[in-house]
Design a protein around this motif. Structure first.
Motif, PDB file in Angstrom:
ATOM      1  N   ASP A 111       8.212  38.210 -67.010  1.00 35.47           N
ATOM      2  CA  ASP A 111       7.384  37.062 -66.667  1.00 35.47           C
ATOM      3  C   ASP A 111       6.085  37.224 -67.448  1.00 35.47           C
ATOM      4  O   ASP A 111       5.086  37.714 -66.929  1.00 35.47           O
ATOM      5  CB  ASP A 111       7.144  37.018 -65.158  1.00 35.47           C
ATOM      6  N   ALA A 237       4.713  28.370 -53.361  1.00 36.49           N
ATOM      7  CA  ALA A 237       4.571  29.185 -54.564  1.00 36.49           C
ATOM      8  C   ALA A 237       4.246  28.262 -55.754  1.00 36.49           C
ATOM      9  O   ALA A 237       4.610  27.081 -55.742  1.00 36.49           O
ATOM     10  CB  ALA A 237       5.858  29.962 -54.814  1.00 36.49           C
ATOM     11  N   PRO A 238       3.573  28.782 -56.783  1.00 38.00           N
ATOM     12  CA  PRO A 238       3.219  30.187 -56.983  1.00 38.00           C
ATOM     13  C   PRO A 238       1.880  30.555 -56.347  1.00 38.00           C
ATOM     14  O   PRO A 238       1.052  29.690 -56.073  1.00 38.00           O
ATOM     15  CB  PRO A 238       3.136  30.290 -58.507  1.00 38.00           C
ATOM     16  N   TRP A 239       1.702  31.864 -56.133  1.00 38.63           N
ATOM     17  CA  TRP A 239       0.414  32.379 -55.713  1.00 38.63           C
ATOM     18  C   TRP A 239       0.285  33.842 -56.134  1.00 38.63           C
ATOM     19  O   TRP A 239       1.260  34.474 -56.541  1.00 38.63           O
ATOM     20  CB  TRP A 239       0.209  32.244 -54.213  1.00 38.63           C
ATOM     21  N   HIS A 254       2.321  38.819 -57.996  1.00 33.95           N
ATOM     22  CA  HIS A 254       2.548  37.436 -58.406  1.00 33.95           C
ATOM     23  C   HIS A 254       3.851  36.928 -57.791  1.00 33.95           C
ATOM     24  O   HIS A 254       4.920  37.494 -58.036  1.00 33.95           O
ATOM     25  CB  HIS A 254       2.597  37.337 -59.928  1.00 33.95           C
ATOM     26  N   SER A 256       6.469  33.672 -57.260  1.00 30.33           N
ATOM     27  CA  SER A 256       6.879  32.366 -57.766  1.00 30.33           C
ATOM     28  C   SER A 256       8.223  32.005 -57.159  1.00 30.33           C
ATOM     29  O   SER A 256       8.890  32.828 -56.523  1.00 30.33           O
ATOM     30  CB  SER A 256       6.970  32.379 -59.303  1.00 30.33           C
ATOM     31  N   GLN A 257       8.625  30.758 -57.362  1.00 28.22           N
ATOM     32  CA  GLN A 257       9.917  30.281 -56.866  1.00 28.22           C
ATOM     33  C   GLN A 257      10.520  29.382 -57.930  1.00 28.22           C
ATOM     34  O   GLN A 257       9.855  28.471 -58.445  1.00 28.22           O
ATOM     35  CB  GLN A 257       9.751  29.529 -55.548  1.00 28.22           C
ATOM     36  N   ASP A 258      11.783  29.630 -58.291  1.00 32.16           N
ATOM     37  CA  ASP A 258      12.400  28.827 -59.346  1.00 32.16           C
ATOM     38  C   ASP A 258      13.059  27.577 -58.769  1.00 32.16           C
ATOM     39  O   ASP A 258      13.023  27.322 -57.551  1.00 32.16           O
ATOM     40  CB  ASP A 258      13.385  29.666 -60.179  1.00 32.16           C
ATOM     41  N   VAL A 263      13.022  33.227 -54.804  1.00 29.58           N
ATOM     42  CA  VAL A 263      11.668  33.782 -54.851  1.00 29.58           C
ATOM     43  C   VAL A 263      11.656  34.985 -55.782  1.00 29.58           C
ATOM     44  O   VAL A 263      12.541  35.847 -55.723  1.00 29.58           O
ATOM     45  CB  VAL A 263      11.202  34.190 -53.439  1.00 29.58           C
ATOM     46  N   TRP A 264      10.660  35.026 -56.658  1.00 25.26           N
ATOM     47  CA  TRP A 264      10.467  36.136 -57.594  1.00 25.26           C
ATOM     48  C   TRP A 264       9.138  36.804 -57.306  1.00 25.26           C
ATOM     49  O   TRP A 264       8.129  36.122 -57.055  1.00 25.26           O
ATOM     50  CB  TRP A 264      10.493  35.642 -59.035  1.00 25.26           C
TER      51      TRP A 264
END
Length: 279
Positions: A111, A237-239, A254, A256-258, A263-264
Motif C-alpha cells: 500500500d 474507512a479509511p482512517w 492505516h 482501509s476497505q476495498d 478491511v485492510w
C-alpha cells in the motif's frame, strides 16, 4: 546452527517509535519448545519463525509466539514477518503475498510504502455480557457508565474492546496490574474530527504470571476494532489510528476497505537489527 535473524519495528517509518518483532528467517528444524525459548530470550512481546509453506497457495508459513504462548494470528508480527521475508529476497507467486499461519491464509499487499494485511474474520464477535463487562471495567478502574459500547473483537488473541467517549478518556485509563486470569482488553476512542489521526487505540494483555501489560501497537486489535466499528456504522474507512502514546511510542495504523468490503490494516515497517542467531 546460525540462522538469519532480524528485528523489525512495525507501524513506524522511523526506528524505535512502533512495535518491534523478532523474526527468525530460517526456522526449519526448530521445535516448539525451542521457538518458545527463543521468544522468551528476546524479551519482546512476540517473535516469529518462518518456515516452508504446507500448501501451494502460500508463499511462506509463520509461527507466532508471545512470551507465554503461541498465537494463531497477530497483526504486527504478520507485517514484520512479511517485511523481513521480502527484504531477504522472498518473491510472491502472485500479486499478493500469501502467509500461512495458525488462523489460515492471510493475504498481504503493498500500500504505497506500507504493507497491509487483509483482516481475518473474527472468531468471536458480538455484545459483551454484563458479567464480563463488569470484570473489564474493574480491571480498567472504570465505572460502567463511562463505557459507550463494548464488543468481542477476537481474531486470535482473545480481545474484548470497550469504546470510550474520547481519545483523552482512552489515554487517561490506568488499569489494575495484577489479575487472576488471562485477559486481553482493547480500548478505543475517537479523536476530534479533521486531524491526522481519527482513533486512539490501546491494547492490554496478561503475561504468563497474569500481570497486565500494554502492547505498543497492535495490528490484530486494530483489525477487529475496524471490523466492529464499520459494521456498527460508527466509522467509515479509511482512517489512521494512533497507538502507543502511553508508552512513549508513535504508532500509526492505516485502515482501509476495498470495494468487496474487505478491511485492510497496514503500516510502515523498519528493519532495526540484522544478524544471525545460534539455535
Amino acid at each position: 546452527m546460525q540462522r538469519r535473524f532480524v528485528q523489525v519495528d512495525v507501524f513506524s517509518a522511523v526506528p524505535f517509535a512502533g512495535n518491534p518483532v523478532a523474526v527468525v528467517l530460517d526456522a526449519e528444524g526448530l521445535t516448539t519448545e525451542e521457538m518458545q525459548a527463543i521468544t522468551r530470550w528476546t524479551n519482546l512481546s512476540e517473535a516469529t519463525f518462518l518456515l516452508p509453506p504446507t500448501t501451494p497457495e502460500a508463499d511462506y508459513r509463520v509461527r507466532i509466539f508471545t512470551q507465554s504462548r503461541e498465537l494463531p494470528f497477530a497483526g504486527h508480527p504478520t507485517l514484520g514477518s512479511c517485511h523481513a521475508w521480502l527484504d531477504a529476497g522472498g518473491r510472491p507467486a502472485g500479486d499478493d503475498v500469501v502467509q500461512e499461519c495458525g488462523a489460515g491464509l492471510v493475504r498481504l499487499r503493498r500500500d504505497g510504502e506500507r504493507l497491509a494485511f487483509a483482516a481475518p474474520p473474527t472468531t468471536r464477535s458480538g455484545s459483551v455480557s454484563e458479567e464480563d463487562l463488569a470484570y473489564v471495567c474493574d480491571v480498567l478502574c472504570l465505572d460502567p457508565s463511562e463505557v459507550v459500547d463494548a464488543a468481542w473483537t477476537d481474531n486470535g488473541p482473545g480481545w474484548v474492546t470497550v469504546l470510550l467517549a474520547s481519545s483523552e478518556a482512552v489515554l487517561a485509563v490506568r488499569p489494575r496490574v495484577a489479575l487472576d486470569r488471562e485477559t486481553d482488553i482493547g480500548l478505543a476512542g475517537f479523536h476530534p474530527s479533521g486531524g491526522e489521526v481519527a482513533l486512539e487505540i490501546r491494547g492490554l494483555f496478561t503475561d504468563d504470571q497474569h500481570v497486565l501489560r500494554e502492547d505498543p501497537v497492535t495490528g490484530s486489535l486494530n483489525a477487529a476494532v475496524a471490523q466492529w466499528l464499520i459494521a456498527s456504522g460508527r466509522a467509515e474507512a479509511p482512517w489512521v489510528a494512533a497507538q502507543g502514546a502511553v508508552l512513549g511510542r508513535a504508532g500509526r495504523v492505516h485502515v482501509s476497505q476495498d470495494a468487496d468490503g474487505q478491511v485492510w490494516v497496514g503500516g510502515a515497517s523498519t528493519t532495526v537489527v540484522t544478524g544471525t542467531i545460534r539455535a
